[in-house]
Design a protein around this motif. Structure first.
Motif, PDB file in Angstrom:
ATOM      1  N   LEU A  13      -3.556  25.842  -8.716  1.00 55.63           N
ATOM      2  CA  LEU A  13      -4.942  25.674  -8.279  1.00 55.63           C
ATOM      3  C   LEU A  13      -5.331  24.212  -8.438  1.00 55.63           C
ATOM      4  CD1 LEU A  13      -6.538  28.834  -9.951  1.00 55.63           C
ATOM      5  CD2 LEU A  13      -5.545  28.605  -7.670  1.00 55.63           C
ATOM      6  N   VAL A  14      -5.845  23.613  -7.375  1.00 56.18           N
ATOM      7  CA  VAL A  14      -6.171  22.186  -7.366  1.00 56.18           C
ATOM      8  C   VAL A  14      -7.524  21.978  -6.709  1.00 56.18           C
ATOM      9  CG1 VAL A  14      -3.757  21.441  -7.312  1.00 56.18           C
ATOM     10  CG2 VAL A  14      -4.964  21.852  -5.164  1.00 56.18           C
ATOM     11  N   GLU A  15      -7.981  20.724  -6.723  1.00 54.01           N
ATOM     12  CA  GLU A  15      -9.119  20.314  -5.915  1.00 54.01           C
ATOM     13  C   GLU A  15      -8.681  19.161  -5.030  1.00 54.01           C
ATOM     14  OE1 GLU A  15     -13.024  21.682  -8.463  1.00 54.01           O
ATOM     15  OE2 GLU A  15     -12.568  19.538  -8.326  1.00 54.01           O
ATOM     16  N   VAL A  16      -9.190  19.140  -3.802  1.00 51.40           N
ATOM     17  CA  VAL A  16      -8.774  18.182  -2.792  1.00 51.40           C
ATOM     18  C   VAL A  16      -9.987  17.381  -2.338  1.00 51.40           C
ATOM     19  CG1 VAL A  16      -7.764  17.899  -0.504  1.00 51.40           C
ATOM     20  CG2 VAL A  16      -6.908  19.684  -2.025  1.00 51.40           C
TER      21      VAL A  16
ATOM     22  N   ASP B 109      -8.605  32.533   9.650  1.00 47.53           N
ATOM     23  CA  ASP B 109      -7.734  32.376   8.489  1.00 47.53           C
ATOM     24  C   ASP B 109      -8.200  31.196   7.647  1.00 47.53           C
ATOM     25  OD1 ASP B 109      -5.688  34.434   9.058  1.00 47.53           O
ATOM     26  OD2 ASP B 109      -5.266  33.173  10.806  1.00 47.53           O
ATOM     27  N   LEU B 110      -7.802  31.215   6.382  1.00 49.21           N
ATOM     28  CA  LEU B 110      -8.099  30.073   5.529  1.00 49.21           C
ATOM     29  C   LEU B 110      -7.381  28.834   6.046  1.00 49.21           C
ATOM     30  CD1 LEU B 110      -7.863  31.757   1.991  1.00 49.21           C
ATOM     31  CD2 LEU B 110      -9.938  31.023   3.192  1.00 49.21           C
ATOM     32  N   LEU B 111      -8.062  27.698   5.992  1.00 47.75           N
ATOM     33  CA  LEU B 111      -7.514  26.453   6.521  1.00 47.75           C
ATOM     34  C   LEU B 111      -6.372  25.950   5.655  1.00 47.75           C
ATOM     35  CD1 LEU B 111      -7.679  23.976   8.431  1.00 47.75           C
ATOM     36  CD2 LEU B 111      -9.366  23.005   6.848  1.00 47.75           C
ATOM     37  N   ARG B 112      -5.266  25.572   6.301  1.00 44.54           N
ATOM     38  CA  ARG B 112      -4.163  24.887   5.636  1.00 44.54           C
ATOM     39  C   ARG B 112      -4.089  23.464   6.174  1.00 44.54           C
ATOM     40  NH1 ARG B 112       1.150  28.561   4.230  1.00 44.54           N
ATOM     41  NH2 ARG B 112       0.044  30.227   3.104  1.00 44.54           N
ATOM     42  N   GLU B 113      -3.768  22.529   5.285  1.00 45.26           N
ATOM     43  CA  GLU B 113      -3.795  21.123   5.664  1.00 45.26           C
ATOM     44  C   GLU B 113      -2.769  20.353   4.849  1.00 45.26           C
ATOM     45  OE1 GLU B 113      -7.431  18.130   6.741  1.00 45.26           O
ATOM     46  OE2 GLU B 113      -7.494  19.080   4.774  1.00 45.26           O
ATOM     47  N   GLU B 114      -2.189  19.330   5.465  1.00 44.10           N
ATOM     48  CA  GLU B 114      -1.267  18.447   4.753  1.00 44.10           C
ATOM     49  C   GLU B 114      -2.038  17.233   4.275  1.00 44.10           C
ATOM     50  OE1 GLU B 114       2.536  15.697   5.901  1.00 44.10           O
ATOM     51  OE2 GLU B 114       2.654  17.811   6.503  1.00 44.10           O
ATOM     52  N   ILE B 115      -1.915  16.926   2.971  1.00 39.61           N
ATOM     53  CA  ILE B 115      -2.704  15.857   2.377  1.00 39.61           C
ATOM     54  C   ILE B 115      -1.815  14.914   1.581  1.00 39.61           C
ATOM     55  CG2 ILE B 115      -4.786  17.283   2.228  1.00 39.61           C
ATOM     56  CD1 ILE B 115      -4.099  17.582  -0.788  1.00 39.61           C
ATOM     57  N   SER B 116      -2.382  13.757   1.245  1.00 38.90           N
ATOM     58  CA  SER B 116      -1.684  12.766   0.421  1.00 38.90           C
ATOM     59  C   SER B 116      -1.844  13.102  -1.054  1.00 38.90           C
ATOM     60  CB  SER B 116      -2.256  11.376   0.699  1.00 38.90           C
ATOM     61  OG  SER B 116      -1.929  10.464  -0.327  1.00 38.90           O
ATOM     62  N   LEU B 117      -0.908  12.626  -1.855  1.00 33.55           N
ATOM     63  CA  LEU B 117      -0.982  12.790  -3.307  1.00 33.55           C
ATOM     64  C   LEU B 117      -2.269  12.210  -3.874  1.00 33.55           C
ATOM     65  CD1 LEU B 117       0.449  13.477  -6.045  1.00 33.55           C
ATOM     66  CD2 LEU B 117       1.373  11.177  -5.979  1.00 33.55           C
ATOM     67  N   LEU B 118      -2.775  11.106  -3.266  1.00 36.27           N
ATOM     68  CA  LEU B 118      -3.965  10.445  -3.777  1.00 36.27           C
ATOM     69  C   LEU B 118      -5.232  11.256  -3.560  1.00 36.27           C
ATOM     70  CD1 LEU B 118      -3.225   6.783  -2.637  1.00 36.27           C
ATOM     71  CD2 LEU B 118      -2.763   7.836  -4.843  1.00 36.27           C
ATOM     72  N   GLN B 119      -5.147  12.341  -2.765  1.00 41.35           N
ATOM     73  CA  GLN B 119      -6.321  13.177  -2.500  1.00 41.35           C
ATOM     74  C   GLN B 119      -6.372  14.418  -3.386  1.00 41.35           C
ATOM     75  OE1 GLN B 119      -5.343  12.837   2.070  1.00 41.35           O
ATOM     76  NE2 GLN B 119      -7.329  13.817   1.846  1.00 41.35           N
TER      77      GLN B 119
ATOM     78  N   VAL C 112       0.831  -1.197   0.000  1.00 42.61           N
ATOM     79  CA  VAL C 112       0.000   0.000   0.000  1.00 42.61           C
ATOM     80  C   VAL C 112       0.868   1.249   0.000  1.00 42.61           C
ATOM     81  CG1 VAL C 112      -1.806   1.252   1.226  1.00 42.61           C
ATOM     82  CG2 VAL C 112      -1.805  -1.249   1.222  1.00 42.61           C
ATOM     83  N   LYS C 113       1.927   1.248   0.806  1.00 36.35           N
ATOM     84  CA  LYS C 113       2.826   2.405   0.842  1.00 36.35           C
ATOM     85  C   LYS C 113       3.506   2.584  -0.512  1.00 36.35           C
ATOM     86  CE  LYS C 113       3.804   2.033   5.786  1.00 36.35           C
ATOM     87  NZ  LYS C 113       4.834   1.767   6.819  1.00 36.35           N
ATOM     88  N   LYS C 114       3.825   1.456  -1.168  1.00 32.94           N
ATOM     89  CA  LYS C 114       4.482   1.530  -2.474  1.00 32.94           C
ATOM     90  C   LYS C 114       3.571   2.187  -3.500  1.00 32.94           C
ATOM     91  CE  LYS C 114       4.516  -2.033  -5.103  1.00 32.94           C
ATOM     92  NZ  LYS C 114       4.709  -3.401  -5.630  1.00 32.94           N
ATOM     93  N   THR C 115       2.249   2.018  -3.348  1.00 34.63           N
ATOM     94  CA  THR C 115       1.299   2.577  -4.300  1.00 34.63           C
ATOM     95  C   THR C 115       1.456   4.086  -4.425  1.00 34.63           C
ATOM     96  OG1 THR C 115      -0.287   0.835  -3.852  1.00 34.63           O
ATOM     97  CG2 THR C 115      -1.147   2.851  -4.816  1.00 34.63           C
ATOM     98  N   VAL C 116       1.627   4.756  -3.299  1.00 37.35           N
ATOM     99  CA  VAL C 116       1.775   6.211  -3.319  1.00 37.35           C
ATOM    100  C   VAL C 116       3.017   6.600  -4.102  1.00 37.35           C
ATOM    101  CG1 VAL C 116       2.056   8.271  -1.913  1.00 37.35           C
ATOM    102  CG2 VAL C 116       0.567   6.435  -1.135  1.00 37.35           C
ATOM    103  N   ARG C 117       4.105   5.852  -3.917  1.00 35.36           N
ATOM    104  CA  ARG C 117       5.341   6.164  -4.634  1.00 35.36           C
ATOM    105  C   ARG C 117       5.157   5.938  -6.133  1.00 35.36           C
ATOM    106  NH1 ARG C 117       7.520   3.092  -0.342  1.00 35.36           N
ATOM    107  NH2 ARG C 117       7.977   1.360  -1.738  1.00 35.36           N
ATOM    108  N   VAL C 118       4.464   4.845  -6.504  1.00 32.38           N
ATOM    109  CA  VAL C 118       4.249   4.551  -7.910  1.00 32.38           C
ATOM    110  C   VAL C 118       3.370   5.612  -8.541  1.00 32.38           C
ATOM    111  CG1 VAL C 118       3.172   2.920  -9.506  1.00 32.38           C
ATOM    112  CG2 VAL C 118       4.603   2.086  -7.640  1.00 32.38           C
ATOM    113  N   LYS C 119       2.302   5.992  -7.831  1.00 29.35           N
ATOM    114  CA  LYS C 119       1.407   7.022  -8.355  1.00 29.35           C
ATOM    115  C   LYS C 119       2.172   8.318  -8.590  1.00 29.35           C
ATOM    116  CE  LYS C 119      -2.700   8.698  -9.343  1.00 29.35           C
ATOM    117  NZ  LYS C 119      -3.448   8.278 -10.515  1.00 29.35           N
ATOM    118  N   ALA C 120       3.058   8.668  -7.665  1.00 27.51           N
ATOM    119  CA  ALA C 120       3.850   9.880  -7.826  1.00 27.51           C
ATOM    120  C   ALA C 120       4.779   9.772  -9.020  1.00 27.51           C
ATOM    121  CB  ALA C 120       4.661  10.130  -6.553  1.00 27.51           C
ATOM    122  N   SER C 121       5.407   8.611  -9.193  1.00 26.87           N
ATOM    123  CA  SER C 121       6.339   8.460 -10.302  1.00 26.87           C
ATOM    124  C   SER C 121       5.625   8.548 -11.641  1.00 26.87           C
ATOM    125  CB  SER C 121       7.079   7.114 -10.189  1.00 26.87           C
ATOM    126  OG  SER C 121       6.187   6.035 -10.385  1.00 26.87           O
ATOM    127  N   GLU C 122       4.364   8.058 -11.696  1.00 23.45           N
ATOM    128  CA  GLU C 122       3.610   8.164 -12.935  1.00 23.45           C
ATOM    129  C   GLU C 122       3.332   9.621 -13.277  1.00 23.45           C
ATOM    130  OE1 GLU C 122       0.177   5.846 -12.216  1.00 23.45           O
ATOM    131  OE2 GLU C 122       1.175   3.931 -12.576  1.00 23.45           O
TER     132      GLU C 122
END
Length: 309
Positions: free
Chosen positions: A180-183, A222-232, A154-164
């Protein structure tokens, strides 16, 4: 002669999609979107695969199995068997129907081991043994993971998705601060809702800090800041052609409480008003025309317009 480098994606393909491998195949045609049919790999042709379906025939007599050439993103291994079948309203599932597995969501349960499944334009009743949870095949792993799946995969999936993403044309789009993105939220009650945000900075482990356009922090100052995963994260959808009027069963995004909620038009009221049904929450709400947009999916690093099943 120069040797083409092997990417994580091609490595995963060579591991799981060899000649003779049993697979499930997604058919990207009108009327078949969101369905998966069993088959096997006949041969590999560069970045394409010739497959043979198990139950789809090439002739009316049913004597010859259909063979077809497909892309890698249309393939996945046959999923492991489910351990639990305790389905709840809002669960994303796949229902076995007409020799294939069709993606939908639970919108009600019966006491005799049956459930109602909503497919975007119709609701049908199925015994629970004809249902399984919906899992996505990403970079060599199932998301969400099956209980028997190795956590390291599962952890490897995030790395693969990023590499793609990094190997494609979207590196500037996805990683540049100020983009500009959507989360997509992963909180209960908000799953599947997309919020507009701006990328602030990338972090270690393919995570990002984003600042939301409309959501405020706990102090409402203030506007909310948040740390998120690449998959989001995904780019903001491109504007579609102006729609004079949405139609019954159009798949749409409805703007509500600062986010875009995926639903389907269940009633056309006139006077530029519509009732939208949200299958993840089994609820209906009324919206103005200006609060809706046609739904698009971010698939294989490109936008795909939703179609009716």
């Amino acid at each position: 002669m120069a040797t083409k480098p092997t990417t994580s994606s091609s490595s995963a393909a060579s591991t799981f999609f060899k000649p003779g491998s049993l697979v499930e195949i997604s058919i990207y045609e009108n009327g078949f979107r969101g369905s998966w049919f069993t088959g096997k790999i006949v041969r590999c042709q560069g970045d394409e695969f010739v497959v043979e379906y198990e139950k789809i025939m090439a002739d009316e007599e049913g004597t010859k199995a259909l063979q077809e050439t497909v892309k890698e993103f249309q393939l996945r291994p046959v999923p492991p068997k489910e351990i639990s079948r305790d389905f709840q309203p809002g669960d994303e599932v796949e229902a076995y129907h007409n020799d294939g597995w069709w993606e939908g969501s639970i919108c009600g349960s019966l006491e005799d081991g049956k459930s109602y499944v909503y497919f975007g334009n119709t609701t049908q009743e199925y015994p629970d043994e004809q249902l399984r949870r919906h899992h996505k095949w990403i970079g060599g792993s199932w998301i969400p993971p099956f209980p028997q799946q190795d956590e390291n995969e599962v952890k490897k999936t995030v790395r693969v998705k990023a590499s793609e993403i990094l190997s494609g044309d979207n590196v500037e789009l996805m990683l540049k601060p100020g983009t500009l993105v959507e989360v997509c939220s992963d909180e209960d009650g908000l799953k599947g809702v997309w919020f507009s945000a701006t990328l602030v900075e990338p972090k270690a482990g393919w995570r990002f800090v984003v600042e939301y356009d409309s959501l405020l922090d706990d102090n409402y100052s203030d506007l909310l800041r948040e740390e998120i995963s690449l998959l989001q994260i995904r780019p903001r959808p491109p504007k579609t052609d102006d729609v004079d009027q949405f139609k019954f069963l159009d798949e749409v995004d409805a703007y509500y409480r600062d986010g875009w909620w995926v639903g389907v038009v269940s009633k056309v009221l006139g006077d530029s008003k519509y009732v939208v049904y949200f299958r993840n929450f089994n609820e209906e709400m009324e919206f103005q025309h200006s609060q809706l947009r046609l739904h698009q999916d971010w698939v294989d690093n490109k936008w795909v317009m939703a179609s009716k099943v």
